[in-house]
Design a protein around this motif. Structure first.
Motif, PDB file in Angstrom:
ATOM      1  N   VAL A 167     -13.105   5.623   1.288  1.00  0.00           N
ATOM      2  CA  VAL A 167     -13.427   5.029   2.755  1.00  0.00           C
ATOM      3  C   VAL A 167     -14.671   5.675   3.276  1.00  0.00           C
ATOM      4  CG1 VAL A 167     -12.535   5.568   5.198  1.00  0.00           C
ATOM      5  CG2 VAL A 167     -10.865   5.594   3.276  1.00  0.00           C
ATOM      6  N   ALA A 168     -15.417   4.694   3.864  1.00  0.00           N
ATOM      7  CA  ALA A 168     -16.607   5.150   4.097  1.00  0.00           C
ATOM      8  C   ALA A 168     -17.242   4.644   5.425  1.00  0.00           C
ATOM      9  CB  ALA A 168     -17.764   4.481   3.161  1.00  0.00           C
ATOM     10  N   SER A 169     -18.138   5.101   6.226  1.00  0.00           N
ATOM     11  CA  SER A 169     -18.646   4.756   7.397  1.00  0.00           C
ATOM     12  C   SER A 169     -20.085   4.109   7.047  1.00  0.00           C
ATOM     13  CB  SER A 169     -18.778   5.696   8.609  1.00  0.00           C
ATOM     14  OG  SER A 169     -19.466   5.376   9.629  1.00  0.00           O
ATOM     15  N   ILE A 170     -20.053   2.779   7.468  1.00  0.00           N
ATOM     16  CA  ILE A 170     -21.399   2.088   7.277  1.00  0.00           C
ATOM     17  C   ILE A 170     -21.927   1.596   8.673  1.00  0.00           C
ATOM     18  CG2 ILE A 170     -22.459   0.312   6.267  1.00  0.00           C
ATOM     19  CD1 ILE A 170     -20.023   0.510   4.076  1.00  0.00           C
ATOM     20  N   PRO A 171     -23.042   2.266   9.255  1.00  0.00           N
ATOM     21  CA  PRO A 171     -23.224   1.906  10.838  1.00  0.00           C
ATOM     22  C   PRO A 171     -23.924   0.469  10.636  1.00  0.00           C
ATOM     23  CG  PRO A 171     -24.942   3.316   9.685  1.00  0.00           C
ATOM     24  CD  PRO A 171     -23.632   3.244   8.814  1.00  0.00           C
ATOM     25  N   PHE A 172     -23.591  -0.159  11.697  1.00  0.00           N
ATOM     26  CA  PHE A 172     -24.199  -1.675  11.986  1.00  0.00           C
ATOM     27  C   PHE A 172     -25.912  -1.272  12.364  1.00  0.00           C
ATOM     28  CE2 PHE A 172     -25.905  -5.061  14.604  1.00  0.00           C
ATOM     29  CZ  PHE A 172     -25.553  -6.180  14.063  1.00  0.00           C
ATOM     30  N   GLN A 173     -26.549  -1.915  11.517  1.00  0.00           N
ATOM     31  CA  GLN A 173     -28.149  -1.763  11.989  1.00  0.00           C
ATOM     32  C   GLN A 173     -28.537  -3.243  11.980  1.00  0.00           C
ATOM     33  OE1 GLN A 173     -30.076   0.866   9.291  1.00  0.00           O
ATOM     34  NE2 GLN A 173     -28.280   1.021   8.100  1.00  0.00           N
ATOM     35  N   GLN A 174     -29.265  -3.296  13.274  1.00  0.00           N
ATOM     36  CA  GLN A 174     -29.758  -4.846  13.630  1.00  0.00           C
ATOM     37  C   GLN A 174     -30.865  -5.285  12.857  1.00  0.00           C
ATOM     38  OE1 GLN A 174     -29.057  -6.143  16.487  1.00  0.00           O
ATOM     39  NE2 GLN A 174     -30.092  -7.961  16.283  1.00  0.00           N
ATOM     40  N   LYS A 175     -31.586  -4.271  11.946  1.00  0.00           N
ATOM     41  CA  LYS A 175     -32.569  -5.022  10.908  1.00  0.00           C
ATOM     42  C   LYS A 175     -31.739  -5.591   9.687  1.00  0.00           C
ATOM     43  CE  LYS A 175     -32.694  -0.476   8.520  1.00  0.00           C
ATOM     44  NZ  LYS A 175     -33.869   0.592   7.994  1.00  0.00           N
ATOM     45  N   PHE A 176     -30.517  -5.512   9.553  1.00  0.00           N
ATOM     46  CA  PHE A 176     -29.779  -6.165   8.529  1.00  0.00           C
ATOM     47  C   PHE A 176     -29.133  -7.461   8.883  1.00  0.00           C
ATOM     48  CE2 PHE A 176     -29.332  -1.747   6.656  1.00  0.00           C
ATOM     49  CZ  PHE A 176     -30.681  -1.882   5.957  1.00  0.00           C
ATOM     50  N   THR A 177     -29.505  -7.887  10.318  1.00  0.00           N
ATOM     51  CA  THR A 177     -28.747  -9.052  10.725  1.00  0.00           C
ATOM     52  C   THR A 177     -29.412 -10.498  10.256  1.00  0.00           C
ATOM     53  OG1 THR A 177     -30.029  -8.922  12.815  1.00  0.00           O
ATOM     54  CG2 THR A 177     -27.745  -7.853  12.393  1.00  0.00           C
ATOM     55  N   ASN A 178     -28.613 -11.521  10.420  1.00  0.00           N
ATOM     56  CA  ASN A 178     -29.372 -12.886  10.243  1.00  0.00           C
ATOM     57  C   ASN A 178     -29.791 -13.328  11.507  1.00  0.00           C
ATOM     58  OD1 ASN A 178     -27.244 -13.700  11.528  1.00  0.00           O
ATOM     59  ND2 ASN A 178     -26.046 -14.223   9.532  1.00  0.00           N
ATOM     60  N   PRO A 179     -30.390 -14.884  11.366  1.00  0.00           N
ATOM     61  CA  PRO A 179     -31.028 -15.241  12.942  1.00  0.00           C
ATOM     62  C   PRO A 179     -29.857 -15.324  14.038  1.00  0.00           C
ATOM     63  CG  PRO A 179     -31.865 -16.314  11.022  1.00  0.00           C
ATOM     64  CD  PRO A 179     -30.666 -15.448  10.414  1.00  0.00           C
ATOM     65  N   ALA A 180     -28.761 -15.225  13.561  1.00  0.00           N
ATOM     66  CA  ALA A 180     -27.185 -15.396  14.476  1.00  0.00           C
ATOM     67  C   ALA A 180     -26.868 -13.876  15.231  1.00  0.00           C
ATOM     68  CB  ALA A 180     -26.195 -16.187  13.960  1.00  0.00           C
ATOM     69  N   GLY A 181     -27.678 -12.931  14.656  1.00  0.00           N
ATOM     70  CA  GLY A 181     -27.266 -11.609  15.094  1.00  0.00           C
ATOM     71  C   GLY A 181     -26.182 -10.881  14.332  1.00  0.00           C
ATOM     72  N   THR A 182     -25.640 -11.693  13.377  1.00  0.00           N
ATOM     73  CA  THR A 182     -24.578 -10.930  12.652  1.00  0.00           C
ATOM     74  C   THR A 182     -25.072 -10.243  11.344  1.00  0.00           C
ATOM     75  OG1 THR A 182     -23.813 -12.985  11.524  1.00  0.00           O
ATOM     76  CG2 THR A 182     -22.906 -12.541  13.507  1.00  0.00           C
ATOM     77  N   TYR A 183     -24.225  -9.505  10.625  1.00  0.00           N
ATOM     78  CA  TYR A 183     -24.762  -8.883   9.328  1.00  0.00           C
ATOM     79  C   TYR A 183     -24.851  -9.921   8.327  1.00  0.00           C
ATOM     80  CZ  TYR A 183     -24.773  -4.009   7.637  1.00  0.00           C
ATOM     81  OH  TYR A 183     -25.342  -2.765   7.183  1.00  0.00           O
ATOM     82  N   GLN A 184     -26.211  -9.889   7.709  1.00  0.00           N
ATOM     83  CA  GLN A 184     -26.480 -10.992   6.911  1.00  0.00           C
ATOM     84  C   GLN A 184     -25.555 -10.688   5.327  1.00  0.00           C
ATOM     85  OE1 GLN A 184     -28.360 -10.546   3.703  1.00  0.00           O
ATOM     86  NE2 GLN A 184     -28.813 -12.823   3.474  1.00  0.00           N
ATOM     87  N   GLY A 185     -25.250 -11.724   4.863  1.00  0.00           N
ATOM     88  CA  GLY A 185     -24.309 -11.724   3.673  1.00  0.00           C
ATOM     89  C   GLY A 185     -24.598 -10.697   2.620  1.00  0.00           C
TER      90      GLY A 185
END
Length: 80
Positions: free
Chosen positions: A36-54
Motif C-alpha cells: 500500500v502506498a500513498s501517491i500525491p496528485f501533482q499538477q505537473k503530471f496532468t494531461n491537457p484535460a487536467g487529469t493524471y497523464q496515463g
C-alpha cells in the motif's frame, strides 16, 4: 541483494529517483500479498484535460508493483 547487484558493476540507488519524483510513501508491505502506498496528485503530471497523464499513472503503479514483485520473488524481476 545489494552485493549481487554490485557484482553487475552498478550501484543500487534506494529510493530510486523516479520514486522520489513521484513522492511515493509506502504505508504497508505484506510480501506476496500487498503493498500500500500513498501517491500525491501533482499538477505537473496532468494531461491537457487536467487529469493524471496515463504514462505517469503507469509509472506510479510500477513504483508499487515493482517493489512488491521484488520482495515477493526475493529477486530482481521485470514488471510490465
Amino acid at each position: 541483494k545489494e552485493q549481487a547487484f554490485a557484482a553487475t558493476g552498478k550501484k543500487l540507488q534506494l529510493p530510486p529517483p523516479s520514486n522520489q519524483e513521484l513522492q511515493i510513501e509506502y504505508l504497508e508491505i505484506v510480501p506476496g500479498k500487498k503493498m500500500v502506498a500513498s501517491i500525491p496528485f501533482q499538477q505537473k503530471f496532468t494531461n491537457p484535460a487536467g487529469t493524471y497523464q496515463g504514462g505517469f499513472m503507469s509509472a506510479a503503479m510500477d513504483e508499487v508493483f515493482g517493489p512488491l514483485a521484488y520482495v515477493t520473488a526475493n529477486s530482481f524481476c521485470m514488471t510490465l
